[in-house]
Design a protein around this motif. Structure first.
Motif, mmCIF file in Angstrom:
data_model
loop_
_atom_site.group_PDB
_atom_site.id
_atom_site.type_symbol
_atom_site.label_atom_id
_atom_site.label_comp_id
_atom_site.label_asym_id
_atom_site.label_seq_id
_atom_site.Cartn_x
_atom_site.Cartn_y
_atom_site.Cartn_z
ATOM 1 N N ALA A 22 -18.701 1.828 6.280
ATOM 2 C CA ALA A 22 -18.485 2.766 5.178
ATOM 3 C C ALA A 22 -17.010 3.126 5.102
ATOM 4 O O ALA A 22 -16.326 3.257 6.126
ATOM 5 C CB ALA A 22 -19.325 4.014 5.389
ATOM 6 N N ALA A 23 -16.526 3.282 3.885
ATOM 7 C CA ALA A 23 -15.130 3.663 3.647
ATOM 8 C C ALA A 23 -15.084 4.508 2.372
ATOM 9 O O ALA A 23 -16.083 4.675 1.680
ATOM 10 C CB ALA A 23 -14.250 2.426 3.509
ATOM 11 N N LEU A 24 -13.897 5.017 2.077
ATOM 12 C CA LEU A 24 -13.690 5.823 0.881
ATOM 13 C C LEU A 24 -12.449 5.304 0.166
ATOM 14 O O LEU A 24 -11.400 5.110 0.788
ATOM 15 C CB LEU A 24 -13.492 7.295 1.268
ATOM 16 N N TRP A 25 -12.582 5.041 -1.140
ATOM 17 C CA TRP A 25 -11.448 4.635 -1.967
ATOM 18 C C TRP A 25 -10.980 5.855 -2.745
ATOM 19 O O TRP A 25 -11.784 6.581 -3.326
ATOM 20 C CB TRP A 25 -11.874 3.530 -2.930
ATOM 21 N N GLY A 62 -1.175 0.923 -4.066
ATOM 22 C CA GLY A 62 -0.914 2.355 -3.955
ATOM 23 C C GLY A 62 -2.177 3.178 -3.765
ATOM 24 O O GLY A 62 -2.107 4.315 -3.314
ATOM 25 N N ASP A 63 -3.348 2.616 -4.117
ATOM 26 C CA ASP A 63 -4.606 3.322 -3.872
ATOM 27 C C ASP A 63 -4.818 3.456 -2.369
ATOM 28 O O ASP A 63 -4.310 2.658 -1.581
ATOM 29 C CB ASP A 63 -5.789 2.568 -4.486
ATOM 30 N N LEU A 64 -5.613 4.437 -1.991
ATOM 31 C CA LEU A 64 -5.856 4.731 -0.581
ATOM 32 C C LEU A 64 -7.257 4.286 -0.187
ATOM 33 O O LEU A 64 -8.218 4.506 -0.933
ATOM 34 C CB LEU A 64 -5.699 6.235 -0.364
ATOM 35 N N ILE A 65 -7.368 3.664 0.980
ATOM 36 C CA ILE A 65 -8.658 3.304 1.566
ATOM 37 C C ILE A 65 -8.753 4.040 2.897
ATOM 38 O O ILE A 65 -7.873 3.917 3.747
ATOM 39 C CB ILE A 65 -8.779 1.783 1.821
ATOM 40 N N VAL A 66 -9.814 4.832 3.070
ATOM 41 C CA VAL A 66 -10.020 5.593 4.313
ATOM 42 C C VAL A 66 -11.225 4.996 5.020
ATOM 43 O O VAL A 66 -12.322 4.940 4.457
ATOM 44 C CB VAL A 66 -10.241 7.093 4.024
ATOM 45 N N GLY A 110 -13.185 5.603 8.457
ATOM 46 C CA GLY A 110 -13.289 6.526 9.589
ATOM 47 C C GLY A 110 -12.154 7.538 9.533
ATOM 48 O O GLY A 110 -11.956 8.206 8.525
ATOM 49 N N ALA A 111 -11.365 7.618 10.603
ATOM 50 C CA ALA A 111 -10.231 8.538 10.649
ATOM 51 C C ALA A 111 -8.921 7.869 10.256
ATOM 52 O O ALA A 111 -7.869 8.503 10.259
ATOM 53 C CB ALA A 111 -10.102 9.122 12.061
ATOM 54 N N ASP A 112 -8.975 6.570 9.896
ATOM 55 C CA ASP A 112 -7.770 5.811 9.563
ATOM 56 C C ASP A 112 -7.584 5.702 8.055
ATOM 57 O O ASP A 112 -8.536 5.419 7.326
ATOM 58 C CB ASP A 112 -7.833 4.409 10.167
ATOM 59 N N SER A 113 -6.345 5.904 7.603
ATOM 60 C CA SER A 113 -6.012 5.803 6.179
ATOM 61 C C SER A 113 -5.057 4.637 5.962
ATOM 62 O O SER A 113 -4.126 4.433 6.740
ATOM 63 C CB SER A 113 -5.348 7.085 5.682
ATOM 64 N N PHE A 114 -5.279 3.912 4.883
ATOM 65 C CA PHE A 114 -4.462 2.750 4.553
ATOM 66 C C PHE A 114 -4.144 2.768 3.064
ATOM 67 O O PHE A 114 -4.943 3.215 2.254
ATOM 68 C CB PHE A 114 -5.213 1.451 4.866
ATOM 69 N N THR A 115 -2.978 2.244 2.715
ATOM 70 C CA THR A 115 -2.566 2.087 1.328
ATOM 71 C C THR A 115 -2.671 0.622 0.948
ATOM 72 O O THR A 115 -2.265 -0.250 1.728
ATOM 73 C CB THR A 115 -1.114 2.570 1.133
ATOM 74 N N ILE A 116 -3.206 0.347 -0.239
ATOM 75 C CA ILE A 116 -3.257 -1.037 -0.722
ATOM 76 C C ILE A 116 -1.840 -1.464 -1.054
ATOM 77 O O ILE A 116 -1.136 -0.799 -1.809
ATOM 78 C CB ILE A 116 -4.159 -1.164 -1.968
ATOM 79 N N GLN A 117 -1.422 -2.590 -0.466
ATOM 80 C CA GLN A 117 -0.096 -3.123 -0.794
ATOM 81 C C GLN A 117 -0.278 -4.503 -1.426
ATOM 82 O O GLN A 117 -1.177 -5.241 -1.065
ATOM 83 C CB GLN A 117 0.791 -3.202 0.437
ATOM 84 N N GLY A 118 0.535 -4.806 -2.399
ATOM 85 C CA GLY A 118 0.391 -6.071 -3.109
ATOM 86 C C GLY A 118 -0.790 -6.040 -4.060
ATOM 87 O O GLY A 118 -1.558 -5.080 -4.107
ATOM 88 N N GLU A 119 -0.925 -7.087 -4.828
ATOM 89 C CA GLU A 119 -1.999 -7.168 -5.818
ATOM 90 C C GLU A 119 -3.305 -7.607 -5.157
ATOM 91 O O GLU A 119 -3.319 -8.579 -4.411
ATOM 92 C CB GLU A 119 -1.641 -8.162 -6.922
ATOM 93 N N ASP A 137 -4.943 -6.214 0.875
ATOM 94 C CA ASP A 137 -3.980 -6.173 1.969
ATOM 95 C C ASP A 137 -3.593 -4.708 2.153
ATOM 96 O O ASP A 137 -3.148 -4.063 1.196
ATOM 97 C CB ASP A 137 -2.752 -7.030 1.621
ATOM 98 N N LEU A 138 -3.765 -4.181 3.350
ATOM 99 C CA LEU A 138 -3.558 -2.756 3.591
ATOM 100 C C LEU A 138 -2.389 -2.507 4.518
ATOM 101 O O LEU A 138 -2.067 -3.319 5.379
ATOM 102 C CB LEU A 138 -4.819 -2.144 4.210
#
Length: 104
Positions: A20-23, A72-76, A78-87, A100-101
């Motif tokens: 499970a994740a959150l966009w 630039g969108d965020l993918i969370v 668990g406790a880790d957050s990532f930004t989408i980079q590239g197309e 690609d995060l």
């Protein structure tokens, strides 16, 4: 529904394969729960005569869960957050996004 769509649905429903994740949209702050398959392949980058190996973080998301991701969108996860980079790119059947995060 065709066999490929059914197989993808089963894979993403399996807790051993997907998590499970959150966009979170970078533009509207809209939030959507999604399921992702995490990948962390090494990437080889050449610079002059040298070759560098670096860690990467990628996830695969069903297009049905996330129809329009953007850099630039965020993918969370668990406790880790990532930004989408590239197309974001889709597979041949247009069922799965590869994102690609970058850690935030």
């Amino acid at each position: 529904m065709n066999v490929i769509v059914s197989a993808v649905d089963r894979i993403y429903a399996n807790p051993s394969m997907a998590v499970a994740a959150l966009w979170i949209s970078a533009t509207t702050s809209e939030e959507t729960p999604i399921r992702v398959i995490r990948r962390a392949p090494d990437r080889i980058t050449e610079f002059g005569a040298g070759r560098f190996v670096s860690d990467t973080m990628m996830v695969d998301v069903r297009v049905a869960d996330l129809p329009d991701p953007h850099p630039g969108d965020l993918i969370v996860v668990g406790a880790d957050s990532f930004t989408i980079q590239g197309e974001p790119t889709r597979d041949r059947e247009r069922l799965i996004w590869s994102l690609d995060l970058q850690p935030t």
